[in-house]
Design an enzyme around this catalytic site. Structure first.
Site, PDB file in Angstrom:
ATOM      1  N   SER A  13       0.848  -1.197   0.000  1.00 43.58           N
ATOM      2  CA  SER A  13       0.000   0.000   0.000  1.00 43.58           C
ATOM      3  C   SER A  13       0.879   1.241   0.000  1.00 43.58           C
ATOM      4  CB  SER A  13      -0.918   0.025   1.235  1.00 43.58           C
ATOM      5  OG  SER A  13      -0.150   0.105   2.428  1.00 43.58           O
ATOM      6  N   SER A  72      11.000  10.821   6.892  1.00 43.43           N
ATOM      7  CA  SER A  72       9.877  11.752   6.994  1.00 43.43           C
ATOM      8  C   SER A  72      10.435  13.143   7.219  1.00 43.43           C
ATOM      9  CB  SER A  72       8.958  11.372   8.154  1.00 43.43           C
ATOM     10  OG  SER A  72       8.040  12.426   8.442  1.00 43.43           O
ATOM     11  N   TYR A  79       7.966   9.112  16.645  1.00 39.12           N
ATOM     12  CA  TYR A  79       8.001   8.860  15.203  1.00 39.12           C
ATOM     13  C   TYR A  79       9.127   9.658  14.553  1.00 39.12           C
ATOM     14  CZ  TYR A  79       6.433   8.542  10.349  1.00 39.12           C
ATOM     15  OH  TYR A  79       6.367   8.331   8.989  1.00 39.12           O
ATOM     16  N   LYS A 128      12.621   8.293  12.444  1.00 40.77           N
ATOM     17  CA  LYS A 128      12.982   8.713  11.086  1.00 40.77           C
ATOM     18  C   LYS A 128      14.313   9.458  11.081  1.00 40.77           C
ATOM     19  CE  LYS A 128       9.447   6.855   9.129  1.00 40.77           C
ATOM     20  NZ  LYS A 128       9.629   5.663   8.265  1.00 40.77           N
ATOM     21  N   THR A 143      -1.964   9.164   2.012  1.00 38.37           N
ATOM     22  CA  THR A 143      -1.993   7.704   1.861  1.00 38.37           C
ATOM     23  C   THR A 143      -2.943   7.031   2.838  1.00 38.37           C
ATOM     24  OG1 THR A 143      -0.157   7.407   3.414  1.00 38.37           O
ATOM     25  CG2 THR A 143       0.417   7.694   1.091  1.00 38.37           C
TER      26      THR A 143
END
Length: 272
Positions: free
Chosen positions: A16, A131, A144, A148, A179
Site C-alpha cells: 500500500s 519523513s 516517530y 525517522k 496515503t
C-alpha cells in the site's frame, strides 16, 4: 539517468501507499521487483510483475530469510514502518521500543542482510524512506520523528562507509502524503491527560494536512528516480514546499522554524 540494465529491486511495505507505488513504477521501468508483506499469500491487491516475499520488521530473522529468498539485491528501498502520535509522557516505554524496532532496527537488519552481497559485487543502492518530521519535528510526534531521524543518520553516516564498494546510501524525506496512514496510526494519550486538548488540536490539523498532501505516486517517483540515478544525492525531500522550507531552515533561527512547524499543525507559539 536510469541504468538501462535490469536490476533486482526489493521494496519493503509494498502492499500500500508509497511502497506499492514504488514497486509499480519499478516494474514499469522494466526491473525485477520483490515486494515485502508480513503475509504475502494474502495481499489484497497484488501488483502485476511484483513477487511478494515475507518480511516482518519486528522479526530480525525474517530479514535474513527475505534476503536469502530474493537473492542478489541491487536496490533496497526501506519503506515499511508504522506511525505513532501522542504525548511523550503518556507513551509507555514498550510502545517506544516497539516503534524503534519496526521503524529502525528492522530496516537496519535487512540492510545488513543485503550489504555483503552488494559489497562482493561492488554495486548496490539502499534508500531509507524517512519523513520531513525528522527535519521539522512537531509536538506529539516525538517518537516517530526520532525513528525517522535515526534512519537518516544511518544513511548519511554509512554512505561513506560503503562507498568504496560501489554502494550508494540515500535518505529520502516525504512531506505530508495522502496515503491514509493516519487511519493506522497508534495514539498514546492517557485518560485525563493534561495534553489531551492540544493533542486533539494537532490531530485535527494533521488530518487536514494529510488530506491535502501530495499523492503517493508523486512521492514514489522521487524515490525511484533517486534509486536509479547514476550519481544520486545523499538526501532528497518532497512535499510541504520542501525547496522553500529547507532554505528557510538554513537561514532562520531554529526556534523560528520550530514555531512555524507548530503553527502548521495548529499549535500556538509558546515563549519559554
Amino acid at each position: 539517468m536510469a541504468s538501462p540494465n535490469v536490476q533486482t529491486v526489493l521494496v519493503t511495505g509494498a502492499t500500500s501507499g508509497i511502497g506499492a507505488e514504488v514497486a509499480r513504477q519499478m516494474v514499469a521501468r522494466g526491473h525485477r521487483v520483490y515486494g515485502t508483506s508480513r503475509n504475502p499469500d494474502t495481499v489484497a491487491d497484488p501488483i502485476p510483475g511484483v513477487t511478494y516475499v515475507r518480511l516482518d520488521n519486528a522479526d530480525y530473522a525474517s530479514a535474513d530469510s527475505c534476503a536469502a529468498e530474493v537473492g542478489d539485491v541491487d536496490i533496497l528501498i526501506n519503506n515499511a514502518g508504522e506511525s505513532q502520535a501522542g504525548a511523550l509522557e503518556d507513551t509507555p516505554m514498550s510502545a517506544v521500543e516497539d516503534l524503534f524496532t519496526v521503524n529502525v532496527f528492522g530496516p537496519i537488519a535487512l540492510t545488513k542482510a543485503v550489504l555483503p552481497g552488494m559489497r562482493t559485487r561492488r554495486r548496490g543502492t539502499v534508500v531509507m524512506v524517512g519523513s520531513m518530521l525528522s527535519s521539522f519535528p512537531v509536538a506529539f510526534r516525538s517518537n516517530y520523528a526520532a525513528t525517522k531521524s535515526a534512519l537518516k543518520a544511518y544513511a548519511l553516516a554509512t554512505r561513506r562507509e560503503v562507498a568504496p564498494y560501489g554502494i550508494r546510501m540515500i535518505s529520502v524525506e516525504p512531506g505530508t502524503i495522502a496515503t491514509g496512514i493516519g487511519d493506522r496510526r497508534s495514539i498514546h494519550i492517557a485518560d485525563g491527560s493534561p495534553y489531551a486538548a492540544e493533542y486533539q488540536t494537532l490531530a485535527a490539523a494533521t488530518r487536514r494536512n494529510e488530506d491535502e498532501g501530495i499523492d503517493a505516486a508523486t512521492m514514489a517517483s522521487v524515490i525511484v528516480d533517486a534509486a536509479l540515478a547514476d550519481h544520486p544525492k545523499p538526501f532528497y525531500a518532497k512535499g510541504n514546499r520542501a525547496e522553500i522550507v529547507f532554505l528557510l531552515r538554513r537561514l532562520l533561527p531554529r526556534q523560528v522554524i520550530l514555531d512555524f512547524t507548530a503553527r502548521k499543525h495548529g499549535l500556538p507559539r509558546v515563549s519559554i
